[in-house]
Write an enzyme that holds these catalytic residues in place. Sequence first.
Site, PDB file in Angstrom:
ATOM      1  N   THR A   1       0.834  -1.208   0.000  1.00  0.00           N
ATOM      2  CA  THR A   1       0.000   0.000   0.000  1.00  0.00           C
ATOM      3  C   THR A   1       0.867   1.255   0.000  1.00  0.00           C
ATOM      4  O   THR A   1       0.578   2.222  -0.713  1.00  0.00           O
ATOM      5  CB  THR A   1      -0.951  -0.004   1.210  1.00  0.00           C
ATOM      6  N   CYS A   2       1.928   1.236   0.779  1.00  0.00           N
ATOM      7  CA  CYS A   2       2.811   2.401   0.895  1.00  0.00           C
ATOM      8  C   CYS A   2       3.500   2.722  -0.431  1.00  0.00           C
ATOM      9  O   CYS A   2       3.646   3.881  -0.796  1.00  0.00           O
ATOM     10  CB  CYS A   2       3.868   2.150   1.977  1.00  0.00           C
ATOM     11  N   SER A   3       3.924   1.688  -1.148  1.00  0.00           N
ATOM     12  CA  SER A   3       4.692   1.866  -2.386  1.00  0.00           C
ATOM     13  C   SER A   3       3.830   2.008  -3.625  1.00  0.00           C
ATOM     14  O   SER A   3       4.267   2.578  -4.623  1.00  0.00           O
ATOM     15  CB  SER A   3       5.636   0.678  -2.594  1.00  0.00           C
TER      16      SER A   3
END
Length: 182
Positions: A55-57
């Site tokens: 999700t972060c990337s």
Amino acid sequence: MATNKRLPFVTFRTRVRDETVDGTNPYRWEDKTTDDYFGSKRVMLFSLPGAFTPTCSTYQLPDFEKLYDEFEKQGIEAVYCLSVNDAFVMNAWGKALKLEKVKLIPDGSGEFTRKMGMLVAKDNLGFGMRSWRYAAVVNDGVVEHWFEEEGLSDNCASDPYGVSSPQNILEALKCLRVASAP
């Protein structure tokens, strides 16, 4: 963290490119403090569980990068992404994502995150201690607006994402600007 609260003072260990350093790794250590990042300006800070995670990337950091100019239009002077990862990991992640606008802050020891009350265990994912997902508009070191994902807890079975998304924050900032217009 509540609004109108001052961010905790910590020193972050960063690595910065320095062409005067010989060899294949031209970086040097540089200590940066909370005041260096958040003092005397209005900035966006967002924190996430880890570099190189899905999700972060895929969404959160790339979308802040894409929407950077929109944040500037809302009076934001810089956008910072913080994670409980060391400077080497954060630099590699920024390079992998080809970041140009969002700046990364390594909270390698988790000291800042702990003092923010956002340090959680993610042992269920094999991560150890990491940051809960949140964002804040910070004005001269003081939290002006706070966006925290629901369910703050150790070893949370889910990874909520929405409240701290750049799209949600921009919408909130635009609404606040309209509401405060004369």
